[in-house]
Structure formats: structure tokens, C-alpha cells
Write an enzyme that holds these catalytic residues in place. Structure first.
Site, mmCIF file in Angstrom:
data_model
loop_
_atom_site.group_PDB
_atom_site.id
_atom_site.type_symbol
_atom_site.label_atom_id
_atom_site.label_comp_id
_atom_site.label_asym_id
_atom_site.label_seq_id
_atom_site.Cartn_x
_atom_site.Cartn_y
_atom_site.Cartn_z
ATOM 1 N N SER A 43 0.796 -1.223 0.000
ATOM 2 C CA SER A 43 0.000 0.000 0.000
ATOM 3 C C SER A 43 0.830 1.275 0.000
ATOM 4 C CB SER A 43 -0.940 0.015 1.210
ATOM 5 O OG SER A 43 -0.210 -0.163 2.411
ATOM 6 N N ASP A 332 -2.787 8.284 7.891
ATOM 7 C CA ASP A 332 -3.770 7.471 8.610
ATOM 8 C C ASP A 332 -3.018 6.600 9.614
ATOM 9 O OD1 ASP A 332 -2.676 5.354 7.187
ATOM 10 O OD2 ASP A 332 -4.322 5.208 5.756
ATOM 11 N N HIS A 335 -0.100 4.672 7.316
ATOM 12 C CA HIS A 335 0.572 5.185 6.115
ATOM 13 C C HIS A 335 1.062 6.623 6.277
ATOM 14 C CE1 HIS A 335 -2.296 2.050 4.656
ATOM 15 N NE2 HIS A 335 -1.199 1.656 4.025
#
Length: 367
Positions: A43, A332, A335
Site C-alpha cells: 500500500s 492514517d 501510512h
């Protein structure tokens, strides 16, 4: 009057002709540092592949993700703006590298393939996902499978020699491993496998896939070590004192050590391979120890989320988010912000040697 107009046209034509063939094309050639980038990972560098996975919960195609992206819309990037894959592509003079699954159904992808492809997938691991019926992500090996399909098309359209030249000069960034470490602590694997055995198997599996990429054209690799992932807001939120998870960090450091040794061996095994290893663990440690030196005011709490440290929930549409994204390390609960990604990419490109070895990416592209 007519002769003056004709003279003006000739002057304009001369200007554009010589600008195009002496100046403009030269500037374009200088701007594009490498022919393409073929990106693999999780991600941290996913640009939207998971949007196409029907059953995946690992998606970021909803607000408030993308709030600082040029389009101001969520794209599938787990970030408030651009991530490291986008920023590295910019530095290489390349257009935005598209997600592979957005291109897979199109009939003629050669032009796009020539600029590069992003195969990264949120929640991806080096090891294959055990739930193959409803996969949450595209494992590293499956990403390499997709690359082989791209390489095959490049060979068909360009010919074997030109395709090999193109690929040998392109960059192959690989950013993966964090989710494998999280899995170790979140499953029963740790009951039957020691940390050292597990990280050894991680590095061995990564090596196998890098060799496959080498066999099909890859020569310049950017390998990013696992960062200080025990210090994410999510991990801190799980601790009673909101400190970093020392066990997770220790395992990340252990894996990085094995990874560095593996890469050194690989260099001696494969003719013509070159790589730049980035020590994201140490750079992130610096962020946390001396945040002001890097422009950060908040390195523990997430910008977007709910509850303690904004880490009780992901960055969902009903979550709150900070107005000062650029001074947060984390967007977040797991990340980084675009601001953090920018610093990471600058270090990846320019070093110094303590963070990028044996060479930085600026030197790698010149090899």
C-alpha cells in the site's frame, strides 16, 4: 505587406524548428532520466490496483484519501496526496505510472507499458495470501506474474533486443515486507517458526522473485527495507503507554539485515544486476527522534482517523482529519503523509551513503 508576413512566418518556422530539434527535444531527453519504471509492492506504493479487486477490504478509493492529490479526489492511494511511486516517477521525468489492473482489459497498451506499470497492491505480502478464493491483495509473486505478461507484449511489439535494452535501463522499485511481519505477530505462525527463520524465508522468497524479474529484463532495482513499522499510530494505539511496539521493530530490523546480505550475494550471482538499497528504518527513526528537523510537529498520531491517536479506525469518509497535513508524519493509522513520502524519495535519490547503499538511485540510473 505580403512579403513581411511571409518573412514573419519563415522566422517563426525557423524558431520552432530549431527549438524543437536543438533545444526542446534536448530538454525532454534530459528530463526523462530512465525509459520507464516497473513498480512492485504494497500500500505504500499502490496507485489503485486494489480498486479492481472485488472482495478486497484494503482499499483507499474513498474520502478523505486524495484530498491533496492534484485531482482532489480519492484514487486508491493510501495517502492524502501523492505517494513515493508518484514522486519517484516525477523525479525520473516520467508521467504518472498507471496501475496494471486499469490497463489489463485494454487492447493496445504498448505506449503505456513503455512508460512503466505499477503492480503494487495494498496489504500485499512477499508470501502468497492464504485466502485464494477472495484475495485481499496481489502478492509479490503474482505481481511478477503480471510483469511477465507486460514483458511478453513488449517483446512482441519491439522485438527481443529493443525490449531488453528498454528494460535494462528502466527502474524496478520494490517496496514490500511490512505486511509479512504484521502477519507473523497476528497469526499462529509465530508458534511454529522463530523470528529468524521467518525473516530468512522472507528474504529467500523475495530473492526468488527478483531473479525472475532479472530473467525477464530487470537490471536496476530499488529495494526499500521495512521501515520502523512498530511506531505507526495503529501499533502505538495497541500499547498501553502509546510507545512503539518493540517486538515488531526488532523483527523489521532483523529482516532488513538478512535482506542486505541477500542483495550482496545476488550482486555476485547475477551478471549485470545493480541495485540501491534504501534504509527506510533509520530515516523513519530520525523523523521520530528529531521531528522538527524534518518539518514535523506530530509523529505519533494520524492526521485522519478516529479515537486515540486517530488510530481507532482507518481514514473513513466519516473520520476527522487535520488541516495541517504537511507537519504530520502519518496520514492514517499505518501510512505516511505526502510530506513524509517526499523526504523518503529525496533520500532514496540522493542518499547519503548511510541510507542508500551501495549507491543511491541518482548513481544507479547512471550505471
Amino acid at each position: 505587406m505580403a512579403s513581411n508576413f511571409l518573412f514573419l512566418l519563415l522566422r517563426l518556422f525557423s524558431f520552432f524548428f530549431f527549438s524543437t530539434f536543438r533545444g526542446f527535444t534536448l530538454r525532454v531527453a534530459e528530463a526523462r532520466v530512465v525509459p520507464a519504471m516497473y513498480v512492485f509492492g504494497d500500500s505504500l506504493v499502490d496507485v489503485g490496483n486494489n480498486n479492481y479487486l472485488q472482495f478486497s477490504f484494503a482499499k483507499a478509493n474513498f474520502p478523505h484519501n486524495g484530498i491533496d492529490f492534484p485531482t482532489k479526489t480519492p484514487t486508491g492511494r493510501f495517502c492524502n496526496g501523492k505517494n513515493a511511486a508518484d514522486l519517484l516517477a516525477e523525479k525520473m521525468g516520467l508521467p504518472t505510472i498507471p496501475p496494471y489492473l486499469s490497463m489489463a482489459s485494454k487492447s493496445n497498451n504498448l505506449t503505456l507499458f513503455l512508460n512503466g506499470v505499477n503492480f503494487a497492491s495494498g496489504a500485499a505480502k512477499i508470501f502468497k495470501d492464504t485466502n485464494q478464493q477472495h484475495p485481499q491483495s496481489i502478492s509479490f509473486g503474482e505481481q511478477v506474474d503480471y510483469y511477465l505478461a507486460v514483458q511478453k507484449e513488449l517483446v512482441q511489439k519491439l522485438g527481443a533486443s529493443k525490449a531488453q535494452t528498454h528494460l535494462s535501463k528502466s527502474l524496478f522499485p520494490i517496496v514490500i515486507g511490512s505486511n509479512d511481519i504484521y502477519t507473523y505477530f497476528g497469526s499462529s505462525i509465530n508458534n511454529r517458526t522463530s523470528p529468524q527463520q521467518y525473516v530468512n524465508s522472507m528474504a529467500a522468497a523475495l530473492k526468488q522473485q527478483v531473479k525472475r524479474l532479472y530473467d525477464y529484463g530487470g537490471r536496476k532495482f530499488v529495494i526499500v527495507g521495512v521501515a520502523l513499522v512498530g511506531c505507526t499510530p495503529y501499533e502505538r494505539n495497541e500499547q498501553t503507554n502509546q510507545e512503539c511496539n518493540a517486538d515488531v521493530n526488532q523483527m523489521a530490523a532483523k529482516y532488513n539485515g538478512v535482506l542486505v546480505s541477500m542483495l550482496k550475494n545476488l550482486k555476485s550471482e547475477l551478471k549485470g544486476i545493480n541495485y540501491s538499497y534504501f534504509d527506510g528504518y533509520s530515516v523513519m527513526h530520525n523523523f521520530i527522534q528529531k521531528p522538527a528537523a524534518y518539518g514535523f510537529a506530530e509523529v505519533k498520531a494520524a492526521c485522519c482517523g478516529l479515537g486515540k491517536l486517530n488510530a481507532d479506525a482507518p481514514c473513513l469518509p466519516f473520520a476527522t482529519y487535520c488541516s495541517n497535513r504537511s507537519d504530520h508524519l502519518f496520514w492514517d493509522r499505518t501510512h505516511p503523509t505526502e510530506a513524509a513520502h517526499r523526504i523518503f524519495v529525496d533520500r532514496i535519490l540522493y542518499g547519503p551513503l548511510q541510507y542508500t547503499f551501495p549507491i543511491n538511485v541518482q548513481k544507479l540510473v547512471a550505471v
